[in-house]
Design a protein around this motif. Structure first.
Motif, mmCIF file in Angstrom:
data_model
loop_
_atom_site.group_PDB
_atom_site.id
_atom_site.type_symbol
_atom_site.label_atom_id
_atom_site.label_comp_id
_atom_site.label_asym_id
_atom_site.label_seq_id
_atom_site.Cartn_x
_atom_site.Cartn_y
_atom_site.Cartn_z
ATOM 1 N N ARG A 176 0.821 -1.210 0.000
ATOM 2 C CA ARG A 176 0.000 0.000 0.000
ATOM 3 C C ARG A 176 0.861 1.268 0.000
ATOM 4 N N ASP A 177 2.168 1.098 0.073
ATOM 5 C CA ASP A 177 3.087 2.248 0.122
ATOM 6 C C ASP A 177 4.330 1.915 -0.700
ATOM 7 N N LEU A 178 4.111 1.756 -2.001
ATOM 8 C CA LEU A 178 5.204 1.365 -2.885
ATOM 9 C C LEU A 178 6.167 2.521 -3.125
ATOM 10 N N ARG A 179 7.437 2.189 -3.241
ATOM 11 C CA ARG A 179 8.487 3.159 -3.552
ATOM 12 C C ARG A 179 9.154 2.748 -4.869
ATOM 13 N N LEU A 180 9.894 3.674 -5.445
ATOM 14 C CA LEU A 180 10.547 3.351 -6.718
ATOM 15 C C LEU A 180 11.476 2.152 -6.578
ATOM 16 N N GLY A 181 12.039 1.978 -5.388
ATOM 17 C CA GLY A 181 12.889 0.814 -5.164
ATOM 18 C C GLY A 181 12.161 -0.506 -5.332
ATOM 19 N N ASP A 182 10.829 -0.508 -5.143
ATOM 20 C CA ASP A 182 10.058 -1.729 -5.342
ATOM 21 C C ASP A 182 9.996 -2.138 -6.809
ATOM 22 N N PHE A 183 10.235 -1.169 -7.703
ATOM 23 C CA PHE A 183 10.152 -1.462 -9.132
ATOM 24 C C PHE A 183 11.528 -1.650 -9.768
ATOM 25 N N ALA A 184 12.578 -1.458 -8.976
ATOM 26 C CA ALA A 184 13.939 -1.567 -9.508
ATOM 27 C C ALA A 184 14.412 -3.013 -9.458
ATOM 28 N N LYS A 185 15.166 -3.373 -10.461
ATOM 29 C CA LYS A 185 15.777 -4.696 -10.503
ATOM 30 C C LYS A 185 17.136 -4.576 -11.177
ATOM 31 N N ARG B 202 20.907 7.445 -6.018
ATOM 32 C CA ARG B 202 20.064 6.250 -5.925
ATOM 33 C C ARG B 202 19.446 6.123 -4.534
ATOM 34 N N LYS B 203 20.230 6.402 -3.519
ATOM 35 C CA LYS B 203 19.757 6.252 -2.134
ATOM 36 C C LYS B 203 18.484 7.036 -1.896
ATOM 37 N N TYR B 204 18.420 8.234 -2.464
ATOM 38 C CA TYR B 204 17.246 9.090 -2.252
ATOM 39 C C TYR B 204 16.180 8.858 -3.319
ATOM 40 N N LEU B 205 16.596 8.596 -4.540
ATOM 41 C CA LEU B 205 15.635 8.365 -5.620
ATOM 42 C C LEU B 205 14.729 7.177 -5.321
ATOM 43 N N TYR B 206 15.340 6.070 -4.916
ATOM 44 C CA TYR B 206 14.562 4.850 -4.746
ATOM 45 C C TYR B 206 13.659 4.883 -3.517
ATOM 46 N N LYS B 207 13.808 5.901 -2.660
ATOM 47 C CA LYS B 207 12.877 6.066 -1.541
ATOM 48 C C LYS B 207 11.604 6.794 -1.954
ATOM 49 N N MET B 208 11.626 7.415 -3.132
ATOM 50 C CA MET B 208 10.478 8.207 -3.568
ATOM 51 C C MET B 208 9.328 7.311 -4.007
ATOM 52 N N THR B 209 8.110 7.839 -3.863
ATOM 53 C CA THR B 209 6.940 7.101 -4.328
ATOM 54 C C THR B 209 6.701 7.383 -5.801
ATOM 55 N N PRO B 210 6.219 6.398 -6.555
ATOM 56 C CA PRO B 210 5.861 6.658 -7.949
ATOM 57 C C PRO B 210 4.678 7.608 -8.025
ATOM 58 N N HIS B 211 4.520 8.238 -9.162
ATOM 59 C CA HIS B 211 3.553 9.329 -9.287
ATOM 60 C C HIS B 211 2.137 8.798 -9.496
ATOM 61 N N PHE B 212 1.403 8.579 -8.413
ATOM 62 C CA PHE B 212 -0.027 8.239 -8.459
ATOM 63 C C PHE B 212 -0.378 7.313 -9.619
ATOM 64 N N LEU B 213 0.308 6.174 -9.647
ATOM 65 C CA LEU B 213 0.105 5.243 -10.756
ATOM 66 C C LEU B 213 -1.182 4.458 -10.588
ATOM 67 N N LYS B 214 -1.789 4.173 -11.718
ATOM 68 C CA LYS B 214 -2.893 3.225 -11.705
ATOM 69 C C LYS B 214 -2.307 1.830 -11.489
ATOM 70 N N GLU B 215 -3.102 0.945 -10.950
ATOM 71 C CA GLU B 215 -2.594 -0.379 -10.610
ATOM 72 C C GLU B 215 -2.078 -1.136 -11.824
ATOM 73 N N VAL C 186 -0.610 0.222 -14.420
ATOM 74 C CA VAL C 186 0.493 0.935 -15.055
ATOM 75 C C VAL C 186 1.618 1.083 -14.042
ATOM 76 N N GLN C 187 2.646 0.273 -14.160
ATOM 77 C CA GLN C 187 3.749 0.303 -13.218
ATOM 78 C C GLN C 187 5.067 0.420 -13.970
ATOM 79 N N PRO C 188 6.004 1.216 -13.448
ATOM 80 C CA PRO C 188 7.282 1.381 -14.139
ATOM 81 C C PRO C 188 8.124 0.112 -14.064
ATOM 82 N N VAL C 189 8.955 -0.071 -15.054
ATOM 83 C CA VAL C 189 9.952 -1.132 -15.033
ATOM 84 C C VAL C 189 11.313 -0.454 -15.066
ATOM 85 N N ILE C 190 12.083 -0.606 -13.982
ATOM 86 C CA ILE C 190 13.368 0.069 -13.850
ATOM 87 C C ILE C 190 14.476 -0.975 -13.765
ATOM 88 N N TYR C 191 15.354 -0.955 -14.739
ATOM 89 C CA TYR C 191 16.534 -1.816 -14.707
ATOM 90 C C TYR C 191 17.731 -0.962 -14.292
#
Length: 244
Positions: free
Chosen positions: A18-27, A66-79, A81-86
């Protein structure tokens, strides 16, 4: 030459769906990559800054960002539509600065076949290999280049009789090699640039919006910037953005 593996410890997560961060989408970077994904890479290199007699230390920046970027929340995404970050990791600092630039340019151009690329410096001299890759791929599409910077970064390579790549040379190199582009400089400060550099970039058809023009316009920052951009962003086209 190569890029290191990404530091997965920087892929921040709250472990809360319920509180996703950009780090959740990074791989970590893997091949093949999905179409329309984002690839992040770092240039932990400030040799070009040292060559320009600047303050070194930017070599530490990619992982700090990266340390600060990946703590940020994605911008009000619809369920759906999720980013894919490599995360491609950081460039290994070996060989000459010229060789590192050439390797970076080749890497970025290959990545642009399927993804958008976000890179973290390091010295602003890496605006050249990133820009070169972008402009080489999109040169037939009248691409747009926007640089937010107090400096023009159009110092000639020649210092005396010796070619010297520095953090002040990226857009001299790009504008000397590519002509079918629109180039915008935003935030230029008078105390940081020579008149000859300003005249040079204007002779190459670049458009410049200075900090003083923004400050004394009587308009807020966003309004003034959009007025400056308007003739150039009305049509859809490839766009390269550099922030120094």
């Amino acid at each position: 030459m190569a890029f290191t593996n990404a530091n997965k410890d920087l892929f921040f997560t709250k472990n809360d769906p319920r509180d996703l961060r950009l780090g959740d989408f990074a791989k970590s970077f893997e091949v093949p990559i999905k179409e329309d994904s984002f690839v992040v890479l770092g240039y932990p290199d400030d040799e070009g800054i040292k060559n320009n007699s600047g303050r070194i230390g930017a070599s530490q920046a990619p992982d700090v960002i990266r340390k600060y970027l990946y703590k940020m929340t994605p911008h009000f995404l619809k369920e759906d539509v999720q980013p894919v970050i490599y995360d491609h990791g950081n460039l290994k600092i070996e060989g000459s600065l010229f060789e590192r630039h050439e390797f970076a340019a080749t890497t970025v151009e290959n990545l642009l076949e399927k993804s958008k690329v976000i890179s973290f410096g390091g010295g602003h001299d890496y605006g050249y290999p990133d820009g070169k890759a972008f402009l080489h791929k999109y040169r037939e599409h009248n691409p747009l280049v926007i640089n937010f910077d107090a400096h023009l970064d159009v110092r000639p390579l020649a210092v005396g009789s010796t070619a010297k790549i520095s953090s002040g040379t990226p857009f001299f190199r790009l504008l000397s090699e590519f002509s079918n582009i629109d180039f915008l400089e935003v935030g230029l400060q008078a105390q940081c640039n020579s008149t000859s550099h300003l005249e040079w970039i204007q002779s190459h058809k670049a458009k410049v919006l200075t900090y003083d023009e923004i400050l004394y316009s009587g308009k807020n920052f966003v309004t003034k910037i959009l007025e400056f951009f308007e003739p150039h962003i009305l049509k859809r086209r490839p766009t390269f953005i550099s922030v120094d």
